[in-house]
Design an enzyme around this catalytic site. Sequence first.
Site, mmCIF file in Angstrom:
data_model
loop_
_atom_site.group_PDB
_atom_site.id
_atom_site.type_symbol
_atom_site.label_atom_id
_atom_site.label_comp_id
_atom_site.label_asym_id
_atom_site.label_seq_id
_atom_site.Cartn_x
_atom_site.Cartn_y
_atom_site.Cartn_z
ATOM 1 N N GLY A 62 0.866 -1.216 0.039
ATOM 2 C CA GLY A 62 -0.006 -0.016 -0.003
ATOM 3 C C GLY A 62 1.009 1.323 -0.173
ATOM 4 O O GLY A 62 0.229 2.232 -0.053
ATOM 5 N N HIS A 92 16.661 10.319 -7.396
ATOM 6 C CA HIS A 92 17.759 11.394 -6.984
ATOM 7 C C HIS A 92 16.953 12.835 -6.699
ATOM 8 O O HIS A 92 17.558 13.524 -5.991
ATOM 9 C CB HIS A 92 18.983 11.622 -8.130
ATOM 10 C CG HIS A 92 20.031 10.378 -7.992
ATOM 11 N ND1 HIS A 92 20.997 10.548 -7.447
ATOM 12 C CD2 HIS A 92 19.662 9.223 -8.478
ATOM 13 C CE1 HIS A 92 21.564 9.291 -7.562
ATOM 14 N NE2 HIS A 92 20.759 8.479 -8.107
ATOM 15 N N HIS A 154 25.581 8.887 -18.262
ATOM 16 C CA HIS A 154 24.467 7.936 -17.533
ATOM 17 C C HIS A 154 23.494 7.522 -18.403
ATOM 18 O O HIS A 154 23.472 8.123 -19.553
ATOM 19 C CB HIS A 154 24.180 8.680 -16.158
ATOM 20 C CG HIS A 154 23.397 7.775 -14.878
ATOM 21 N ND1 HIS A 154 23.502 6.503 -14.982
ATOM 22 C CD2 HIS A 154 22.271 8.187 -14.607
ATOM 23 C CE1 HIS A 154 22.379 6.177 -14.112
ATOM 24 N NE2 HIS A 154 21.779 6.962 -13.626
ATOM 25 N N ASP A 208 29.405 5.420 -7.158
ATOM 26 C CA ASP A 208 28.476 4.402 -7.652
ATOM 27 C C ASP A 208 28.706 3.032 -7.669
ATOM 28 O O ASP A 208 29.650 2.666 -8.108
ATOM 29 C CB ASP A 208 27.940 4.883 -8.982
ATOM 30 C CG ASP A 208 26.889 4.333 -9.488
ATOM 31 O OD1 ASP A 208 26.590 3.321 -8.752
ATOM 32 O OD2 ASP A 208 26.556 4.518 -10.648
ATOM 33 N N ALA A 245 11.056 6.516 -19.196
ATOM 34 C CA ALA A 245 10.421 7.811 -19.888
ATOM 35 C C ALA A 245 11.505 8.862 -19.769
ATOM 36 O O ALA A 245 11.453 9.958 -20.164
ATOM 37 C CB ALA A 245 9.179 8.331 -19.011
ATOM 38 N N SER A 246 12.678 8.580 -19.011
ATOM 39 C CA SER A 246 13.709 9.677 -19.207
ATOM 40 C C SER A 246 15.021 9.272 -19.882
ATOM 41 O O SER A 246 15.986 10.001 -19.945
ATOM 42 C CB SER A 246 14.190 9.858 -17.742
ATOM 43 O OG SER A 246 14.706 8.703 -17.091
ATOM 44 N N HIS A 377 19.476 -3.520 -24.547
ATOM 45 C CA HIS A 377 19.597 -2.402 -23.072
ATOM 46 C C HIS A 377 20.918 -2.470 -22.703
ATOM 47 O O HIS A 377 21.517 -3.695 -23.150
ATOM 48 C CB HIS A 377 18.542 -3.087 -22.073
ATOM 49 C CG HIS A 377 18.868 -2.347 -20.960
ATOM 50 N ND1 HIS A 377 18.582 -1.147 -20.511
ATOM 51 C CD2 HIS A 377 19.687 -2.812 -19.619
ATOM 52 C CE1 HIS A 377 18.900 -0.637 -19.417
ATOM 53 N NE2 HIS A 377 19.582 -1.599 -18.905
ATOM 54 N N HIS A 381 25.191 2.257 -15.343
ATOM 55 C CA HIS A 381 25.925 2.293 -14.389
ATOM 56 C C HIS A 381 27.219 1.541 -14.560
ATOM 57 O O HIS A 381 27.215 0.456 -15.399
ATOM 58 C CB HIS A 381 25.322 1.690 -12.649
ATOM 59 C CG HIS A 381 24.193 2.340 -12.575
ATOM 60 N ND1 HIS A 381 24.398 3.586 -11.599
ATOM 61 C CD2 HIS A 381 22.882 2.147 -12.873
ATOM 62 C CE1 HIS A 381 23.093 3.896 -11.567
ATOM 63 N NE2 HIS A 381 22.141 3.021 -12.149
ATOM 64 N N HIS A 403 25.324 4.370 -3.467
ATOM 65 C CA HIS A 403 24.273 3.767 -4.124
ATOM 66 C C HIS A 403 24.408 2.238 -4.560
ATOM 67 O O HIS A 403 24.797 1.744 -5.528
ATOM 68 C CB HIS A 403 24.643 4.543 -5.685
ATOM 69 C CG HIS A 403 23.261 4.619 -6.448
ATOM 70 N ND1 HIS A 403 23.018 3.527 -7.201
ATOM 71 C CD2 HIS A 403 22.478 5.843 -6.642
ATOM 72 C CE1 HIS A 403 21.953 3.787 -8.023
ATOM 73 N NE2 HIS A 403 21.427 5.222 -7.641
#
Lengths: 565, 565
Positions: A62, A92, A154, A208, A245-246, A377, A381, A403
């Site tokens: 939830g 971030h 990145h 990272d 979406a980014s 893909h 990183h 991270h």
Amino acid sequence: MSSLSTGPGPTTPPPALPEGALRVVALGGIGEVGRNMTVFEFGGRLLIVDCGVLFPEDDQPGVDLILPDFRAIEDRLEDIDGLVLTHGHEDHIGAVPFLLRLVPDLKIYGSRFTNALLAAKAKEHRQRPNLIEVREGERRKVGEFDLEFFAVNHSIPDALAVAIRTPAGVVLHTGDIKLDQLPLDGRLTDLAGFSRLGDEGVDLFCVDSTNAEVPGFVMPERDIGPVLDDVVRKVGQRVIVACFASHVHRVQQVLDAAVRHGRRVAFVGRSMVRNMGIAADLGLLNVPDGLLVNLDQAGDLPESKVLFVSTGSQGEPLSALSRMARGEHRQISIRAGDTVVLASSMIPGNETAVFGVVNGLTRLGANVVHQGNAKVHVSGHASAGELLYLYNAVRPSNVMPVHGEWKHLRANGELAVRTGVAPENVVIAEDGVVVDLVDGKATRTGRVEVGHVYVDGLSVGDVGESTLSDRLVLGEGGFIAITVAVDTSTGRAVTRPTVSGRGFSDDPKALDAVLPMVEMELARTEAEGITDTHRIAQAVRRVVGRWVADTYRRRPMIVPTVIPV
Amino acid sequence: MSSLSTGPGPTTPPPALPEGALRVVALGGIGEVGRNMTVFEFGGRLLIVDCGVLFPEDDQPGVDLILPDFRAIEDRLEDIDGLVLTHGHEDHIGAVPFLLRLVPDLKIYGSRFTNALLAAKAKEHRQRPNLIEVREGERRKVGEFDLEFFAVNHSIPDALAVAIRTPAGVVLHTGDIKLDQLPLDGRLTDLAGFSRLGDEGVDLFCVDSTNAEVPGFVMPERDIGPVLDDVVRKVGQRVIVACFASHVHRVQQVLDAAVRHGRRVAFVGRSMVRNMGIAADLGLLNVPDGLLVNLDQAGDLPESKVLFVSTGSQGEPLSALSRMARGEHRQISIRAGDTVVLASSMIPGNETAVFGVVNGLTRLGANVVHQGNAKVHVSGHASAGELLYLYNAVRPSNVMPVHGEWKHLRANGELAVRTGVAPENVVIAEDGVVVDLVDGKATRTGRVEVGHVYVDGLSVGDVGESTLSDRLVLGEGGFIAITVAVDTSTGRAVTRPTVSGRGFSDDPKALDAVLPMVEMELARTEAEGITDTHRIAQAVRRVVGRWVADTYRRRPMIVPTVIPV
């Protein structure tokens, strides 16, 4: 095997920070992947790097979002000199609106794209943050802290690393980083800059850790282009590509393939439409005139002339792609011969959801292309090979892996040691562990409390561990409610008890035995002269709980309500 | 891309089976991984292959096991000639005790190890099944069905494939299979036998699809040995190896490494102790005298002289390994320098749990070796390269991929086509889809209903979709209960309402607004002359539901109880 200092570290509060020393503490992001937020303290002033959200796991039902725990700074909001955002991913920047509720005039430093994404998010929260644009190569004093920004590569454009100079020493924080040597936008991670900083001397390197366990090097993003091209070229019907979406560069390569093969493109999903609009406005995404169509126009085009770029690559149940997989999308119904490309990773925890989407699409006849069967893909990183380059460029005195979960932090620390960092100068610090840089040596000196702060709907923090534990019990076994009104002067029931269950059984007779059992127990409590409603409720809970355990071997929540009359 | 018949297939009941034809229908195991059960019908008689369980997913909370749906055969129990078990994994034998409740005298045919595992399981259910031992090379008439058994190699000893001869044609069912060419026990998958059967002519080939998407070949099991050896050799402290409790050959290699490096071995976990006992008794596991110690004895040995073989490789929260990772195991507390080997795969859906265990162990200082960083696991299922060998040996007329989700079935069917099987003779059939073999051609002819049958605690089938849907609502948002006693002659509340929430909020004041709101609504219903308790409850549910959605943007279950007095 490792010679790092291991184990969870100190459990007591830290000592007072010595004069001239630097303190570092993560309020999120270490020991987990998400809600990155690191606080640096020098000379009584604070600088924050990143302020993101974490997405919940199965044992946090939830919950919409998990925030960093601001308690460690909530008495010191006046001391904050600024917030630096390394890039625009949710883990971030996602918690910034919640920090702004505490510090509305917070000075926020980010690159152009990062600030644009944050501005869009803040608008949804009806906030107008104080955004200050910075860029790679820039050096800028922010209160007590002397900052320098470096370009890093990145899975989102315009990401930055930040060097923080104080009299206590120089810190370099990578943000999220990889070292694509052939980046699509030509913007290389500034390894030369890191080397220069290394010459000056880096006292603490925050790195990272996400892919520290992965050997070798991440393939260049641009190598995905030909694979996407090949898919689009061969398909005679519709092509649907799902990705983050980014991920502007990924989307750029999809658009390029569409152009080459004469397909128009429709963006699907609110965040995809919004972010690609921002990227195009800032010149980060090249969209030829006339390429884009909306969903209705796309429906009128021949199937071989259209390509959809969609959200939903993580199997989010409400996303367009999930609705397509269930045959419930209003405008796009999957047919045999359609091709769906998941140009994305699978974030740990999302596997079942993603596989569900793949199976649903396959069942409807779509060909599904994903990272398991094609090179569609690459990670954002750095893998171990790239991290070695970083360590050798920076040559830090102390290293604090950030991270990542424990296994990532540990693996990253071991890489540092292999490049010559002294094992005792690698500090593995989970959320809340205080690291002090004193006289050039970083040490874990204490711990501040860092818990999970849950957002559920409109409210922050009122859902805590007790509510979640009740939800887990209710989710596993449902509940059995028993209600009775009792005369508190005699202890006598003045109504027959009502018994009802939800989430317990589909069988309408499953609870038939409860009513007589409760009545017998009420007769007993009355006979014993018990008039306290709480004690009566306890007695009812006990007999029903024992019965259900014996009869069903289940543990529903037993909810007795005794109304005093 | 594919030219297979795709899409979910027929939705209507099948026609009567033509005389001389064979019918096949899976009551579980196709379109999912688990609860394998395939029913073959010829001449009015039934033969069942396997009867396993499926483990629940996140959207099936509180469920312990999922059974195949027996409804399609429950009116025809008299017609069952027998049950063939291909091997002893839970997803192939786990539901037998539940089938035995319907057919106690069922004739069950399995290999020695399979039958021994089933006997142990049946004993826990206080059953003594009618077990008939069969072995590779054996041919045996079972009612209408002429069976022949073939040795196959898998991640458990003594696995079998079965050929089923009827006048309608020859079926070959692989069970779970791979083609390790250097098996540890020397027992090869009988490719020569399959070729012989192929010469005779195989009309329908039911083939394991699990790894059809994975290119190439599975590495031999024995190649794990040197890796394990290397780990054990280097470690100065304790070694804990977790793997499946039925993977006798994996355990054998662990024991061999322990012997070579002078360590004693303790088995940890009930099923590990039980199964390895059975395997040793049957001569399938070689345990040198004096090698084994119990947990207490292990605690007295030097850390460099002991090795634990444990269950818990899937992150099961109650397993020994999970308890070690949380620091809650009574006898084994993890210390820096201990090494834990997860010599296992990660079953999809278990990723989060397994990563949780890895992180917990790492945090405590253990070095964790797993398939991500060392070759400590190979799959038990044939990859694409091996499946091609199978198709080329058997040369079937028709193919029905089994044991897999849609993506696996589809990938397997495409492999069949590449070896020359006509695409129209590859039948992709999910659970319940009826496949008829008529005149040598297999076709999907209809569908019988196959739902999920849930076991929760002691009871089977009473937890259904409605209960699960309530559990999901309760698990996400908890509930708000409102209780009031009402005089049904006047509609007037005779008590003040009580309001309570569970799983809603940690804030004790979160529901303060509800009581006055409910009282106002009760005044309204009374004023309108509403005396029906159901209508009053509906009105209360409506106002509270609207308030909570507006105020919190949450959807707890609203549970009004109106007691008539």
